[in-house]
Design a protein around this motif. Structure first.
Motif, PDB file in Angstrom:
ATOM      1  N   PRO A  22      -2.153  64.584  -5.550  1.00  0.00           N
ATOM      2  CA  PRO A  22      -3.071  63.577  -5.004  1.00  0.00           C
ATOM      3  C   PRO A  22      -4.334  64.217  -4.420  1.00  0.00           C
ATOM      4  N   ALA A  23      -5.364  63.415  -4.279  1.00  0.00           N
ATOM      5  CA  ALA A  23      -6.619  63.895  -3.708  1.00  0.00           C
ATOM      6  C   ALA A  23      -6.398  64.415  -2.297  1.00  0.00           C
ATOM      7  N   GLY A  24      -7.022  65.555  -1.979  1.00  0.00           N
ATOM      8  CA  GLY A  24      -6.963  66.107  -0.637  1.00  0.00           C
ATOM      9  C   GLY A  24      -5.691  66.847  -0.312  1.00  0.00           C
ATOM     10  N   THR A  25      -4.960  67.301  -1.332  1.00  0.00           N
ATOM     11  CA  THR A  25      -3.700  68.004  -1.117  1.00  0.00           C
ATOM     12  C   THR A  25      -3.652  69.239  -2.020  1.00  0.00           C
ATOM     13  N   ALA A  26      -2.483  69.871  -2.085  1.00  0.00           N
ATOM     14  CA  ALA A  26      -2.232  70.941  -3.043  1.00  0.00           C
ATOM     15  C   ALA A  26      -0.860  70.713  -3.656  1.00  0.00           C
ATOM     16  N   GLY A  27      -0.723  71.067  -4.914  1.00  0.00           N
ATOM     17  CA  GLY A  27       0.547  70.950  -5.623  1.00  0.00           C
ATOM     18  C   GLY A  27       0.741  72.158  -6.515  1.00  0.00           C
ATOM     19  N   SER A  28       1.960  72.329  -7.011  1.00  0.00           N
ATOM     20  CA  SER A  28       2.269  73.543  -7.771  1.00  0.00           C
ATOM     21  C   SER A  28       3.130  73.219  -8.980  1.00  0.00           C
ATOM     22  N   ILE A  29       3.141  74.164  -9.907  1.00  0.00           N
ATOM     23  CA  ILE A  29       3.985  74.049 -11.090  1.00  0.00           C
ATOM     24  C   ILE A  29       4.290  75.452 -11.605  1.00  0.00           C
ATOM     25  N   ALA A  30       5.536  75.674 -12.008  1.00  0.00           N
ATOM     26  CA  ALA A  30       5.950  76.957 -12.567  1.00  0.00           C
ATOM     27  C   ALA A  30       5.773  76.918 -14.077  1.00  0.00           C
ATOM     28  N   GLY A 122      -9.001  72.138   4.424  1.00  0.00           N
ATOM     29  CA  GLY A 122      -9.618  72.930   3.385  1.00  0.00           C
ATOM     30  C   GLY A 122      -8.624  73.377   2.329  1.00  0.00           C
ATOM     31  N   CYS A 123      -9.159  73.929   1.250  1.00  0.00           N
ATOM     32  CA  CYS A 123      -8.312  74.401   0.150  1.00  0.00           C
ATOM     33  C   CYS A 123      -7.383  75.527   0.594  1.00  0.00           C
ATOM     34  N   VAL A 124      -7.857  76.412   1.465  1.00  0.00           N
ATOM     35  CA  VAL A 124      -7.033  77.531   1.920  1.00  0.00           C
ATOM     36  C   VAL A 124      -5.815  77.023   2.676  1.00  0.00           C
ATOM     37  N   GLU A 125      -6.034  76.093   3.605  1.00  0.00           N
ATOM     38  CA  GLU A 125      -4.915  75.575   4.393  1.00  0.00           C
ATOM     39  C   GLU A 125      -3.955  74.762   3.531  1.00  0.00           C
ATOM     40  N   ALA A 126      -4.489  74.028   2.544  1.00  0.00           N
ATOM     41  CA  ALA A 126      -3.623  73.280   1.631  1.00  0.00           C
ATOM     42  C   ALA A 126      -2.760  74.233   0.800  1.00  0.00           C
ATOM     43  N   LEU A 127      -3.361  75.332   0.336  1.00  0.00           N
ATOM     44  CA  LEU A 127      -2.617  76.352  -0.399  1.00  0.00           C
ATOM     45  C   LEU A 127      -1.518  76.942   0.470  1.00  0.00           C
ATOM     46  N   GLN A 128      -1.843  77.293   1.707  1.00  0.00           N
ATOM     47  CA  GLN A 128      -0.852  77.860   2.613  1.00  0.00           C
ATOM     48  C   GLN A 128       0.302  76.900   2.844  1.00  0.00           C
ATOM     49  N   VAL A 184      -2.639  74.263  -7.351  1.00  0.00           N
ATOM     50  CA  VAL A 184      -3.960  73.640  -7.452  1.00  0.00           C
ATOM     51  C   VAL A 184      -4.223  72.838  -6.190  1.00  0.00           C
ATOM     52  N   SER A 185      -5.392  73.065  -5.598  1.00  0.00           N
ATOM     53  CA  SER A 185      -5.846  72.269  -4.463  1.00  0.00           C
ATOM     54  C   SER A 185      -6.876  71.260  -4.932  1.00  0.00           C
ATOM     55  N   THR A 186      -6.743  70.042  -4.453  1.00  0.00           N
ATOM     56  CA  THR A 186      -7.726  68.990  -4.740  1.00  0.00           C
ATOM     57  C   THR A 186      -8.486  68.602  -3.479  1.00  0.00           C
TER      58      THR A 186
END
Length: 215
Positions: A22-30, A122-128, A184-186
């Motif tokens: 979703p917008a304003g978050t981060a998600g992952s995939i292997a 921010g993208c950094v905090e979403a990634l963390q 990916v961060s959005t």
């Protein structure tokens, strides 16, 4: 040719899967070696800040800096190999409906966004936060590949952001050649013209025909 199936003899074909970020978050995939990774904009104006981490060694990650040097280019184009911080290929860009991506700018931080008058993390905090959710420790957080963001580098060295022209349904597809975790961060980038958070989908499949269509 760019997305030809790799001969992966050490595993059986894996089912296709999709993660919506979703917008304003981060998600992952292997993604396993030989699979295709597709990143698709689900809304107008999307920017997908892409990070990649090796499954084999936490010290190895997708490196935008090494990619620029390896390819002698700051423009991401079809056939270009994105490499890790050991200069080994991670993925090859194949199909690309937009052709506008950034290999120059760092990820936004919450403090930076606040200084510019933006809300959200921010993208950094979403990634963390996403790495913490996964229970994954990374000794270094690299700069991202900012997919769907376009900037121009002038002769005098100045960087000028260009308007984001991304529409829902725009996508890139890459052949991955190492086992990787992609995040990916959005979140808002804080970059003029590319600062509207929008949702994206991350999909993995064995071949182009196996991707599941987005609703």
């Amino acid at each position: 040719m760019l997305l030809m199936k790799e001969n992966v003899a050490d595993r059986s074909p894996l089912p296709a899967q999709t993660t919506v970020v979703p917008a304003g978050t981060a998600g992952s995939i292997a993604v396993r070696r030989g699979q295709l990774l597709r990143i698709e904009a689900l809304e107008e104006g999307a920017v997908a800040s892409l990070f990649g981490f090796s499954d084999a060694d936490p010290m190895i990650h997708l490196s935008v800096h090494h990619t620029r040097v390896f390819s002698n280019s700051y423009v991401l184009g079809s056939g270009m190999r994105l490499v890790n911080n050991r200069r080994r290929p991670v993925m090859v860009l194949g199909k690309d409906s937009i052709g506008k991506h950034d290999l120059l700018l760092p990820a936004s931080t919450t403090a930076y966004l606040r200084s510019k008058g933006y809300d959200g993390i921010g993208c950094v905090e979403a990634l963390q936060a996403e790495l913490q959710r996964l229970g994954r420790q990374q000794p270094k957080l690299p700069d991202p590949v900012n997919l769907f963001m376009h900037v121009e580098l002038a002769r005098d060295g100045s960087i000028t952001p260009q308007p984001n022209r991304v529409k829902a349904g725009d996508k890139i597809t890459c052949r991955v050649v190492q086992d990787m975790l992609f995040v990916v961060s959005t979140c808002c980038t804080g970059v003029e013209g590319n600062d509207r958070p929008a949702a994206v989908a991350l999909s993995v499949a064995e071949d182009l025909d196996s991707f599941v269509a987005q609703p």
